[in-house]
Design an enzyme around this catalytic site. Structure first.
Site, PDB file in Angstrom:
ATOM      1  N   ASP A  38       0.865  -1.168   0.000  1.00 63.52           N
ATOM      2  CA  ASP A  38       0.000   0.000   0.000  1.00 63.52           C
ATOM      3  C   ASP A  38       0.910   1.228   0.000  1.00 63.52           C
ATOM      4  O   ASP A  38       2.081   1.161   0.392  1.00 63.52           O
ATOM      5  CB  ASP A  38      -0.934  -0.011   1.207  1.00 63.52           C
TER       6      ASP A  38
ATOM      7  N   GLU B 159     -16.878  10.499   4.265  1.00 59.25           N
ATOM      8  CA  GLU B 159     -16.749   9.059   4.515  1.00 59.25           C
ATOM      9  C   GLU B 159     -15.836   8.485   3.436  1.00 59.25           C
ATOM     10  O   GLU B 159     -16.263   8.192   2.334  1.00 59.25           O
ATOM     11  CB  GLU B 159     -18.147   8.429   4.438  1.00 59.25           C
TER      12      GLU B 159
END
Length: 854
Positions: free
Chosen positions: A269, A614
């Protein structure tokens, strides 16, 4: 100037041929990817190997190796690479329980991706987000609705994530029996990862029961490896049992490669290797060199970041041997050969896909069908379908917000149908509307950004980037923003392809003509340097390193006058944020909102939350949100107050809830006559909402997550044990269970039967309209008191005319019977009595149950 790939390849071939009597093996397309990779690896210097192992890999011209970037996005459509079809969010598509639709969607996505890549290569415009390695699907278990990135997943069930994720992988990678693969898909984030976002760079998950690991967190990844044939796996940020996931021998070697036999490549990542050694992070390495060694020796082949540039020095100092580096290089080169990245287009059939497929009519129609199927009708007291003879009004902060519908990691559609546009398209342009409030505030804010144009008259503000803080030299990138600017570098995401994460500048320019004499608000939130220029005058300037600030100023405008708007932004270091909008703002009381509803009989309120809050590490200051996660799952208070007041005023209230996660809607069960869960429905979402509300499409979606009653039902967010979580381990009744979803018709189930690994059940449509039912199969092992309440083991869609019945068959293989055996320390089929349950949801009283002996 960057040379087109074919010129680099021809020059390299000539050089190689001049030095060898016969063609170099790595240039021989008849050899296997592994054979070609081994030959090419042997010709590379250690410095060249290091460059190949970073996600932005430059060309190595002496060997004809083209530039390649491993980071492209296709979460629910090709992302961050210009024009593309934007399908509904993944959590929404999961609500369809439609594997075939998932396959069609991601076949369309992979067609668009291949076409855009071929065009970029032919133009010599390669770079980030433009290559053939796509970091999707996300198959982490959505264990807690507060996780901002749960919308990227396919819900809270391990089986469902694995089944749908497998179809995503297969559609992206194409027919693997062919010589060349279509794209590279990537299973992420491996493993045991689902927030919180705020602590992911230093958080350690420890003392996790083995059963939770093997029955909940690993099955989807195993499915993608074994059934999907996924070629990439992305390791996660956090630590698992003391080891950083991208440096975990247990995860990356023992489980992934030794037990599962994965022979593809592992990518980190973004920034995860930095977390090994940076202050207040994981602390598993002393510096960049030792972090590099740990990542390589653990099996992380490609780093998203720049730590691996220290690889030559790490080898020189003896922190790792070059043979370990070669293992990684051979793996990553094999994947590039598998794509046909070194071979002429005439050999690679995928390069014939034309650009005309991008955002084509067929794909837009598919986006609409996907949006229809993902709508979940949670409640209906008879108000739906709408009586179009009644006076109807549309309200809510999400009714006219197009970018809300795109979710996160999105592309740029040619057009988006908002919920308001969908309703007006169905009921007429005179349908009344008011925003009524913001997501969390009582401020009605109407942006005029869509009226801004560039010097050439095209919509939006033009942007020019430089990879320096002086706005000097050759620009690094250009961009155009047609909606309010919301940019940040959370998750190591660059503002635009070609722009660095830090130490860059941006110049935005545009203009608009005022519609009326009025006072507008110019809103700008940013870190570091900012200048606001209006009609040549600098009205705001702070050009230095600063923390994030939220500001606004008034702008009095005269009707018919043109206003030239300039925004200059300078990013110095670390986090980067820039938000900019021009809008009309007004504070409204709840009484004013009700008064403006007038004599409307029915109010369709498009509310919920927003992907602006979000999402991955969002930098927002809003009640109920924290760094992209949620601190509360309740519907924001202002929306609750308005819904309650509208109901008290005698209105019929229909809530269209837009969100990427479960929202606690207990009070809304009293204040709303109907609730439709619309998720983030993509570019055609407004049409789909209108069709469902008006009865043109019979809703058939089912919840892929549990909708809890309130915050009190949730365990601590950072507790990874499954007890008390999801439908499998929640020991009390939720508001809406996993698998729940209503229809405009009714269905009756017969008694299920089990024989020879097949479960059958008869289903009849007992209503007056045709519909599609999603038949769900659950399993529970008797006597397993510490195990799950039940677990999904199959589902099947069946479409029935009124009065029609059909027998539905669902396979129940031995693999689906496996559970964790503490005694042997492995997954296996344990003999005994099992409850086989079939029905329309996971709620016990809706399931037909039989007992079978295994």
């Amino acid at each position: 100037m960057r040379l087109p790939r074919i010129i680099i390849m021809l020059a390299a071939v000539g050089s190689v041929m001049a030095g060898h009597a016969q063609r170099a093996p790595y240039l021989d397309a008849s050899l296997s990817p592994e054979e070609r990779a081994a030959d090419l690896c042997g010709r590379l210097t250690i410095d060249e190997k290091a460059r190949l192992m970073m996600n932005s890999s430059p060309a190595i011209e002496r060997l004809g190796i083209p530039a390649f970037d491993w980071w492209s996005e296709a979460l629910h459509g090709v992302g961050r690479n210009g024009l593309a079809t934007v399908f509904p969010s993944c959590i929404g598509m999961a609500a369809s329980f439609d594997d075939e639709m998932i396959d069609r969607v991601f076949t369309a996505v992979s067609d668009e991706a291949r076409a855009k890549n071929t065009e970029a290569r032919r133009r010599g415009q390669m770079g980030k987000y433009k290559c053939l390695s796509f970091w999707t699907p996300t198959v982490n278990i959505f264990r807690d609705p507060r996780w901002g990135r749960g919308q990227e997943s396919y819900g809270e069930d391990p089986y469902m994530n694995g089944r749908m994720g497998t179809r995503v992988v297969q559609a992206l990678q194409g027919d693997t029996s062919r010589k060349y693969i279509k794209l590279l898909a990537c299973a992420k984030h491996f493993a045991v990862h689902s927030g919180p976002e705020k602590t992911r760079h230093n958080f350690n998950i420890e003392n996790l029961p083995a059963r939770d690991l093997w029955e909940t967190y690993l099955p989807a990844f195993e499915s993608l490896v074994h059934d999907g044939g996924v070629r990439e796996v992305m390791c996660a940020y956090q630590r698992f049992e003391g080891e950083a996931c991208c440096g975990s021998n247990r995860l990356l070697q023992q489980i992934l490669r030794d037990e599962w036999g994965f022979d593809g490549m592992v990518v980190s990542d973004c920034g995860a290797i930095n977390d090994f050694y940076l202050p207040k992070r994981h602390g598993v390495a002393e510096d960049a060199r030792t972090a590099t060694a740990l990542g390589v020796m653990s099996g992380t082949d490609v780093e998203c970041g720049s730590v691996y540039k220290h690889l030559p020095e790490a080898v020189k100092r003896g922190y790792l041997g070059e043979d370990a580096v070669d293992v990684c290089v051979r793996r990553l080169l094999a994947e590039r050969f598998r794509l046909g990245d070194f071979d002429p287009d005439s050999l690679v059939e995928w390069t014939s896909i034309p650009m005309s497929v991008v955002d084509c009519r067929a794909h837009r129609d598919l986006a609409l069908q996907a949006a229809r199927e993902q709508m979940v009708l949670l409640k209906n007291n008879g108000v739906l379908p709408l009586d179009t003879g009644k006076k109807i009004m549309v309200m809510g902060p999400n009714a006219a917000d197009s970018t809300m519908q795109w979710g996160i990691y999105y592309g740029q559609p040619s057009h988006t149908v908002t919920i308001l546009q969908g309703m007006r398209g169905r009921l007429g342009d005179s349908l009344p509307y008011m925003q009524a409030c913001g997501i969390t505030s009582s401020t009605e804010k109407v942006s005029i950004f869509d009226r801004i144009t560039g010097e050439d008259g095209t919509p939006g503000m033009s942007g020019t980037y430089w990879n320096n803080t002086e706005m000097a030299g050759e620009p690094a990138a250009t961009a155009r923003y047609t909606s309010p600017v919301n940019l940040d570098n959370g998750g190591n995401t660059v503002f635009a392809p070609g722009v660095e994460l830090e130490h860059f500048t941006l110049r935005l320019r545009g203009s608009f003509v005022a519609e009326a004499d009025e006072e507008l608000d110019v809103i700008y939130n940013n870190d570091d340097g900012l200048r606001i220029i209006i009609n040549g005058d600098t009205v705001y300037e702070r050009w230095k390193a600063e923390p994030l600030n939220h500001r606004s100023r008034k702008l009095a405008v005269k009707k018919g006058k043109r206003y030239d708007i300039g925004v200059d932004y300078m990013q110095v270091a670390d986090a980067a944020t820039l938000n900019f909008d021009i809008c009309r703002q007004k504070e409204l009381t709840v009484d004013e909102v009700v008064a403006r509803a007038g004599d409307a009989d029915i109010v369709v309120f498009a509310g919920g939350i927003s992907p602006a809050f979000e999402r991955e590490q969002a930098k927002v200051r809003e009640p109920g949100f924290d760094d992209g996660d949620r601190t509360s799952i309740e519907l924001p208070a202002i929306q609750r107050e308005i819904l309650r007041a509208l109901k008290s005023a005698g209105k019929k209230v229909v809530l269209v809830n837009c969100s990427g996660s479960a929202v606690a809607l207990s009070p809304e069960m009293q204040s709303c006559d109907a609730i439709l869960q619309a998720w983030y429905p993509g570019q055609e979402g407004g049409t789909a909402v209108a069709e469902v509300l008006c009865g043109d499409f019979n809703p058939c979606g089912k919840l892929p997550v549990t909708f809890y009653c309130d915050d009190a039902q949730l365990p601590p967010f950072d507790e990874y044990r499954m007890e008390g979580r999801t439908y499998r381990y929640l020991r009390e009744a939720p508001l809406f269970p996993f698998g729940h979803g209503l229809s405009y018709t009714t269905y009756k189930y017969g008694k299920p039967r089990y024989a020879d690994g097949i479960v059958t059940v008869e289903v009849r449509n007992t209503g007056k309209v045709a519909g599609t039912e999603i038949v769900q199969l659950y399993l529970r092992r008797r006597g397993d008191e510490k195990g799950p309440n039940k677990t999904l083991r199959g589902y099947e869609r069946v479409t029935l005319a009124p009065g029609e019945k059909r027998t539905v068959s669902i396979p129940l293989s031995d693999k689906l019977l496996e559970t964790w055996d503490e005694e042997s320390g492995r997954m296996r089929v344990q003999p005994g009595r099992y409850d086989v349950m079939v029905g329309p949801s996971s709620r016990d009283n809706e399931l037909k149950t039989i007992s079978v002996t295994i």
